[in-house]
Motif scaffolding. Sequence first.
Motif, PDB file in Angstrom:
ATOM      1  N   SER A 191       0.811  -1.217   0.000  1.00  0.00           N
ATOM      2  CA  SER A 191       0.000   0.000   0.000  1.00  0.00           C
ATOM      3  C   SER A 191       0.847   1.271   0.000  1.00  0.00           C
ATOM      4  O   SER A 191       0.309   2.372   0.103  1.00  0.00           O
ATOM      5  N   THR A 220      -3.219  -2.270   6.240  1.00  0.00           N
ATOM      6  CA  THR A 220      -3.634  -0.887   6.484  1.00  0.00           C
ATOM      7  C   THR A 220      -2.500  -0.034   7.036  1.00  0.00           C
ATOM      8  O   THR A 220      -2.577   1.197   7.014  1.00  0.00           O
ATOM      9  N   ARG A 221      -1.465  -0.685   7.549  1.00  0.00           N
ATOM     10  CA  ARG A 221      -0.269  -0.029   8.068  1.00  0.00           C
ATOM     11  C   ARG A 221       0.820  -1.100   8.116  1.00  0.00           C
ATOM     12  O   ARG A 221       0.588  -2.226   7.710  1.00  0.00           O
ATOM     13  N   ASN A 222       2.006  -0.749   8.576  1.00  0.00           N
ATOM     14  CA  ASN A 222       3.070  -1.749   8.680  1.00  0.00           C
ATOM     15  C   ASN A 222       2.532  -2.988   9.403  1.00  0.00           C
ATOM     16  O   ASN A 222       1.906  -2.873  10.467  1.00  0.00           O
ATOM     17  N   ASN A 248       2.212   3.754  13.145  1.00  0.00           N
ATOM     18  CA  ASN A 248       1.190   4.668  12.650  1.00  0.00           C
ATOM     19  C   ASN A 248       0.901   4.420  11.182  1.00  0.00           C
ATOM     20  O   ASN A 248       1.760   3.973  10.422  1.00  0.00           O
ATOM     21  N   ALA A 249      -0.315   4.711  10.784  1.00  0.00           N
ATOM     22  CA  ALA A 249      -0.725   4.511   9.399  1.00  0.00           C
ATOM     23  C   ALA A 249      -0.385   5.733   8.560  1.00  0.00           C
ATOM     24  O   ALA A 249      -0.393   6.865   9.049  1.00  0.00           O
ATOM     25  N   LYS A 250      -0.082   5.499   7.292  1.00  0.00           N
ATOM     26  CA  LYS A 250       0.186   6.576   6.351  1.00  0.00           C
ATOM     27  C   LYS A 250      -1.107   7.321   6.042  1.00  0.00           C
ATOM     28  O   LYS A 250      -2.177   6.726   5.920  1.00  0.00           O
ATOM     29  N   PRO A 276      -2.783  -4.955  11.106  1.00  0.00           N
ATOM     30  CA  PRO A 276      -1.414  -5.387  11.427  1.00  0.00           C
ATOM     31  C   PRO A 276      -1.422  -6.619  12.322  1.00  0.00           C
ATOM     32  O   PRO A 276      -2.342  -6.830  13.111  1.00  0.00           O
ATOM     33  N   ALA A 301      -5.710   1.403  16.738  1.00  0.00           N
ATOM     34  CA  ALA A 301      -5.478   1.034  15.342  1.00  0.00           C
ATOM     35  C   ALA A 301      -6.764   0.547  14.679  1.00  0.00           C
ATOM     36  O   ALA A 301      -7.054   0.908  13.528  1.00  0.00           O
ATOM     37  N   GLU A 314      -9.126   3.566  14.081  1.00  0.00           N
ATOM     38  CA  GLU A 314      -8.567   4.407  13.019  1.00  0.00           C
ATOM     39  C   GLU A 314      -8.767   3.742  11.662  1.00  0.00           C
ATOM     40  O   GLU A 314      -9.157   4.406  10.682  1.00  0.00           O
ATOM     41  N   ASP A 315      -8.494   2.444  11.599  1.00  0.00           N
ATOM     42  CA  ASP A 315      -8.594   1.737  10.321  1.00  0.00           C
ATOM     43  C   ASP A 315     -10.020   1.705   9.795  1.00  0.00           C
ATOM     44  O   ASP A 315     -10.244   1.812   8.581  1.00  0.00           O
ATOM     45  N   ARG A 319     -10.627   4.954   8.143  1.00  0.00           N
ATOM     46  CA  ARG A 319      -9.878   5.038   6.896  1.00  0.00           C
ATOM     47  C   ARG A 319     -10.517   4.170   5.800  1.00  0.00           C
ATOM     48  O   ARG A 319     -10.480   4.533   4.617  1.00  0.00           O
TER      49      ARG A 319
END
Length: 279
Positions: A10, A33-35, A40-42, A69, A88, A91-92, A95
């Motif tokens: 991503s 969705t992130r590392n 933290n997510a981009k 993650p 997370a 937040e996801d 997003r």
Amino acid sequence: MIYTGCHLSSAKGFEAMGKNALKLGADTFAFFTRNPRGGNAKAIDPADAARFRELAAKHHFGKIVAHAPYTLNPCGAKEEVRDFAFRAFQEDLVRMEYIPGNYYNFHPGSHVGQGAEKGIELIADLLNQSLKTEQTTTVLLETMAGKGTEVGRSFEELRAILDRVELKEKMGVCLDTCHVWDGGYDIVNHFNEALEEFDAVIGLNYLKAIHSNDSLNPLGAHKDRHARLGEGHIGLEAFRRIASHPKLQGLPFIMETPNDDEGWTKEIAMMRKFAEERN
């Protein structure tokens, strides 16, 4: 028909993933969705998400399967581990609304000695605090191999989580072939029976996606080591039966195999061909 794809990076955004999927012959894909190891997510570029939505509609993509993650553990014993999971996860879900109507898959977690019942309770608590009536994303519990203290090692444990979730209509299950094989479900010789058991315990209406992975381990090993399709203990004939099964048509099939673009292109085409062979 089934939708076939693989895990894509991503890093360059949704549109780039969509174009990469098309190059591989895919009409769905998965992404973290992130590392995968946390962090933290981009930030999401709304214009990029809009371009992807247009691309996906033009090329008739199936549902996209985002992946939380690996470090997201809502039933961890440490408060800081659970706090990261809540942050997370929530937040996801926000997003994911940039690409509405898709799937968000996560490993239920490991109870790390607290016991499966406590783990189930904590996972359901995360879901009840996070799911919203207005969200368009369906959250998927993934079937697990039973490694260590993983929760979700059986259909019954996933059902126990679902029983405690208030907004059940926002929930589904992703069946990972390597995981259920390692967990003791003989999908090579008794796939129909395994699917019937899934229906009896959970309900096929909850089955939303398939992770297509061969396994380096024998049946019931309770490990988690993926293999390329046909290079493990499950074998190509089993995947032929799985991809062509009439009750699995229309689902996204994601290759999580240890592969490169050339290998994924072959697996994607092969699984699509298997699906077309169904009677």
